[in-house]
Design a protein around this motif. Structure first.
Motif, PDB file in Angstrom:
ATOM      1  N   ILE A 186       0.836  -1.200   0.000  1.00 49.24           N
ATOM      2  CA  ILE A 186       0.000   0.000   0.000  1.00 49.24           C
ATOM      3  C   ILE A 186       0.872   1.252   0.000  1.00 49.24           C
ATOM      4  O   ILE A 186       0.592   2.223  -0.722  1.00 49.24           O
ATOM      5  CB  ILE A 186      -0.953  -0.019   1.209  1.00 49.24           C
ATOM      6  N   TRP A 187       1.938   1.251   0.785  1.00 50.39           N
ATOM      7  CA  TRP A 187       2.889   2.367   0.832  1.00 50.39           C
ATOM      8  C   TRP A 187       3.431   2.671  -0.571  1.00 50.39           C
ATOM      9  O   TRP A 187       3.429   3.818  -1.016  1.00 50.39           O
ATOM     10  CB  TRP A 187       4.008   1.992   1.786  1.00 50.39           C
ATOM     11  N   ASP A 188       3.890   1.634  -1.262  1.00 52.97           N
ATOM     12  CA  ASP A 188       4.449   1.820  -2.607  1.00 52.97           C
ATOM     13  C   ASP A 188       3.399   2.354  -3.573  1.00 52.97           C
ATOM     14  O   ASP A 188       3.711   3.178  -4.450  1.00 52.97           O
ATOM     15  CB  ASP A 188       5.020   0.510  -3.131  1.00 52.97           C
ATOM     16  N   TYR A 189       2.181   1.893  -3.431  1.00 54.19           N
ATOM     17  CA  TYR A 189       1.108   2.367  -4.307  1.00 54.19           C
ATOM     18  C   TYR A 189       0.796   3.844  -4.062  1.00 54.19           C
ATOM     19  O   TYR A 189       0.551   4.604  -5.004  1.00 54.19           O
ATOM     20  CB  TYR A 189      -0.150   1.521  -4.084  1.00 54.19           C
ATOM     21  N   HIS A 190       0.799   4.256  -2.817  1.00 53.50           N
ATOM     22  CA  HIS A 190       0.458   5.636  -2.491  1.00 53.50           C
ATOM     23  C   HIS A 190       1.461   6.635  -3.075  1.00 53.50           C
ATOM     24  O   HIS A 190       1.100   7.786  -3.331  1.00 53.50           O
ATOM     25  CB  HIS A 190       0.412   5.829  -0.971  1.00 53.50           C
ATOM     26  N   ARG A 191       2.681   6.225  -3.277  1.00 62.29           N
ATOM     27  CA  ARG A 191       3.711   7.143  -3.760  1.00 62.29           C
ATOM     28  C   ARG A 191       3.651   7.260  -5.282  1.00 62.29           C
ATOM     29  O   ARG A 191       3.530   6.265  -5.985  1.00 62.29           O
ATOM     30  CB  ARG A 191       5.086   6.702  -3.277  1.00 62.29           C
ATOM     31  N   MET A 192       3.752   8.491  -5.780  1.00 59.27           N
ATOM     32  CA  MET A 192       3.542   8.757  -7.202  1.00 59.27           C
ATOM     33  C   MET A 192       4.832   8.689  -8.023  1.00 59.27           C
ATOM     34  O   MET A 192       4.789   8.536  -9.244  1.00 59.27           O
ATOM     35  CB  MET A 192       2.911  10.143  -7.379  1.00 59.27           C
ATOM     36  N   HIS A 193       5.977   8.875  -7.397  1.00 60.22           N
ATOM     37  CA  HIS A 193       7.270   8.821  -8.082  1.00 60.22           C
ATOM     38  C   HIS A 193       7.355   9.839  -9.221  1.00 60.22           C
ATOM     39  O   HIS A 193       7.918   9.555 -10.288  1.00 60.22           O
ATOM     40  CB  HIS A 193       7.556   7.404  -8.605  1.00 60.22           C
ATOM     41  N   HIS A 194       6.800  11.012  -9.001  1.00 63.22           N
ATOM     42  CA  HIS A 194       6.903  12.072  -9.999  1.00 63.22           C
ATOM     43  C   HIS A 194       8.340  12.590 -10.077  1.00 63.22           C
ATOM     44  O   HIS A 194       9.014  12.737  -9.054  1.00 63.22           O
ATOM     45  CB  HIS A 194       5.969  13.236  -9.645  1.00 63.22           C
TER      46      HIS A 194
END
Length: 224
Positions: free
Chosen positions: A21-29
């Motif tokens: 869930i943590w990885d999904y929440h981050r957008m990596h813009h």
């Protein structure tokens, strides 16, 4: 292996699900210079720390700190999130005249809408905007901004911390997992309520979310 924060011990399996869930929440813009930035108020002073770092790196010249109080921040930031974040950022080298305060917002939609008004009053009408938030709030911040302020190009960022490092920095694994689950619930439910644009949730992330709810990480859920 388990993590014992200031409250309940969490299992390795629960932490693995939470990291999905943590990885999904981050957008990596990919970051780039923008017309203005908004530091979204919360219990996490790391937002202000990261905002100061990005200001010193030259990514923006105008920074809004937005946020009043919530049940999770009133004791820590009695004069309001925006005020305490601003003071922290100035101690880290951000000039006072680069900061605008929005001290009334009580939710993410208000953070963005009220900050837009504060920027306009200061003569700033940005075409590009950087939202600085807690790591697990990036995607919901993005989805909310696309709904509330669709005219602006939005980028999201947060402190570049790994999941385990963030757990240590907060010191309460149960709280962090509750927050991860609560933010994902809002991301799922808010589009039909008109608060955000829809985001696709992968099956494995949704399964991890449902499993953590069954395990009792529910203190940040809202009635829907």
């Amino acid at each position: 292996m388990s993590y014992n924060g200031t409250s309940t011990t969490t299992t390795e399996e629960q932490l693995q699900r939470a990291k999905l869930i943590w990885d999904y929440h981050r957008m990596h813009h990919r970051l780039r210079p923008v017309d203005a930035a908004i530091g979204l108020g919360s219990h996490d002073l790391g937002v202000a720390t990261h905002a100061a770092e990005l200001y010193r790196a030259g990514l923006f010249t105008t920074l809004v700190f937005s946020g009043g109080n919530s049940p999770t921040t009133k004791a820590r930031f009695p004069r309001g999130e925006a005020v305490h974040f601003s003071e922290h950022a100035t101690r880290l080298g951000v000039p006072e005249d680069a900061i605008l305060l929005e001290p009334d917002a009580a939710n993410t939609g208000q953070n963005i809408a009220f900050s837009r008004e504060v920027l306009a009053a200061a003569g700033v009408v940005p075409k590009t905007l950087l939202l600085i938030s807690k790591p697990y709030m990036e995607r919901r911040s993005y989805a909310t901004a696309r709904k509330v302020w669709p005219e602006v190009e939005v980028f999201c960022t947060s402190e570049p911390l790994e999941f385990t490092d963030y757990l240590k920095s907060i010191g309460d694994a149960k709280l962090v997992l509750d927050m991860l689950v609560g933010d994902l619930q809002r991301l799922i439910d808010y589009p039909r309520l008109g608060f955000a644009v829809e985001q696709h949730v992968p099956d494995d992330v949704h399964a991890a979310y449902e499993s953590l709810i069954r395990d009792g990480f529910t203190s940040r859920l809202i009635s829907s």
